[in-house]
Scaffold this active site. Structure first.
Site, PDB file in Angstrom:
ATOM      1  N   LYS A 114     -13.553  -4.466   1.572  1.00 33.58           N
ATOM      2  CA  LYS A 114     -14.367  -3.300   1.193  1.00 33.58           C
ATOM      3  C   LYS A 114     -15.877  -3.535   1.305  1.00 33.58           C
ATOM      4  O   LYS A 114     -16.631  -2.592   1.512  1.00 33.58           O
ATOM      5  CB  LYS A 114     -14.031  -2.859  -0.235  1.00 33.58           C
ATOM      6  CG  LYS A 114     -12.688  -2.156  -0.353  1.00 33.58           C
ATOM      7  CD  LYS A 114     -12.477  -1.628  -1.755  1.00 33.58           C
ATOM      8  CE  LYS A 114     -11.267  -0.715  -1.807  1.00 33.58           C
ATOM      9  NZ  LYS A 114     -11.113  -0.079  -3.122  1.00 33.58           N
TER      10      LYS A 114
ATOM     11  N   SER B  96       0.823  -1.221   0.000  1.00 29.21           N
ATOM     12  CA  SER B  96       0.000   0.000   0.000  1.00 29.21           C
ATOM     13  C   SER B  96       0.851   1.263   0.000  1.00 29.21           C
ATOM     14  O   SER B  96       1.803   1.397   0.766  1.00 29.21           O
ATOM     15  CB  SER B  96      -0.913   0.012   1.223  1.00 29.21           C
ATOM     16  OG  SER B  96      -1.596   1.250   1.281  1.00 29.21           O
TER      17      SER B  96
END
Ligand code: ATR
Length: 288
Positions: A78, A27
């Site tokens: 998510k 990330s």
């Protein structure tokens, strides 16, 4: 730019933010968010947390227990993260996925800044307005849902969602049809597309991503001067699709802007301050 940085000390007032994902070490969000806090002189720090699916519930309770300011959520959380939120915004209701959580007054509120980040990147980086435009979105997965939602809010003339699995394109078009004129087609629909006056083409699929960077999700033989061709992929920065599009005279737009602006919106939701977008972009460019 370096001399704009404020010297923030991590201390007992430091507000904690972060990103939950599995895997997470790839990330780039910590880089852009920590730079943003630094440039803005905000006493906050942003970490990357390797949260496995079986740990998501505890991690979300941890936000409340530890008083984090908020988090980003990435794959594979998510969708499931919604089980642990107090409320979601309109974007999440349409998209069915969350990438940003704000912890405020004891409440966890879910947002999705991917699609609106993408549109802001078109508007600010390309100085492009989608109102009255005919748009082709290639793909109908999670990324496409965010992008199509945000585009649908910009009063386009028409959106065509084109996907390998036609039913998914049709289902996405159905869901967003209250917002604008939209249809879903399969890859065979390319002839239909060529007959429209298309202004913008955006690839939301992973086709063309490294290491398979010589592939393209859509036949580009009809691309022409004046068309905008956009690719959410930013590894490589110049995808094959963008390369061919540029050779054919189209104006191109890469995926890094979407990453930067989804982070900018998250920063703004958390802090209430305008994000230092140029600093966020240059720090991530330096590591790519
Ligand atoms: P994301 O969240 O990144 O959008 P996703 O939800 O798995 O990921 O969606 C991937 C999208 O890329 C889908 O539209 C998928 O098409 P299908 O719905 O037919 O699976 C598309 N995609 C992935 N690989 C593809 C390929 N080789 N050719 C064409 N489309 C592809």
């Amino acid at each position: 730019m370096m001399n704009d940085l404020k010297n923030i000390q991590v201390d007992s007032s430091t507000q904690i933010y972060g990103v939950f994902g599995d895997p997470i070490r790839q990330s780039k969000s910590p880089i852009i968010q920590n730079r943003a806090f630094q440039v803005m002189g905000i006493n906050a720090v942003y970490g990357a947390f390797h949260v496995k699916p079986e740990g998501l519930k505890d991690a979300m309770n941890g936000i409340r227990a530890l008083g984090f300011g908020g988090i980003n959520v990435t794959a594979p959380h998510k969708v499931r993260v919604m089980e642990y939120l107090d409320d979601i915004d309109e974007a999440v209701r349409y998209i069915g996925a969350v990438n940003t959580v704000v912890h405020k007054d004891g409440m966890l509120i879910g947002h999705n800044t991917d699609g609106i980040g993408y549109v802001r990147s078109l508007k600010e980086d390309l100085k492009y307005d989608l109102q009255g435009k005919t748009i082709v979105v290639v793909g109908a997965g999670g990324a496409a849902r965010g992008v199509v939602y945000a585009m649908a809010k910009e009063q386009p003339k028409h959106i065509i969602v084109m996907n390998r699995t036609e039913e998914k394109a049709k289902a996405l078009a159905d869901k967003l049809s209250p917002l604008c004129s939209i249809e879903g087609i399969g890859l065979a629909g390319i002839e239909h597309i060529k007959q429209q006056n298309v202004d913008v083409v955006v690839n939301t699929t992973s086709v063309g991503m490294a290491p398979r960077s010589d592939e393209m999700a859509i036949d580009p033989s009809w691309f022409h001067e004046g068309l905008i061709v956009s690719d959410l992929i930013y590894n490589p920065r110049m995808t094959k699709l963008l390369e061919v599009a540029e050779k054919r005279g189209a104006k191109i737009h890469g995926g890094l802007g979407m990453f930067v602006y989804q982070g900018a919106y998250a920063f703004e939701y958390w802090t209430g301050k305008s994000a230092p977008v140029n600093d966020m972009r240059s720090v991530v460019e330096a590591v790519l």
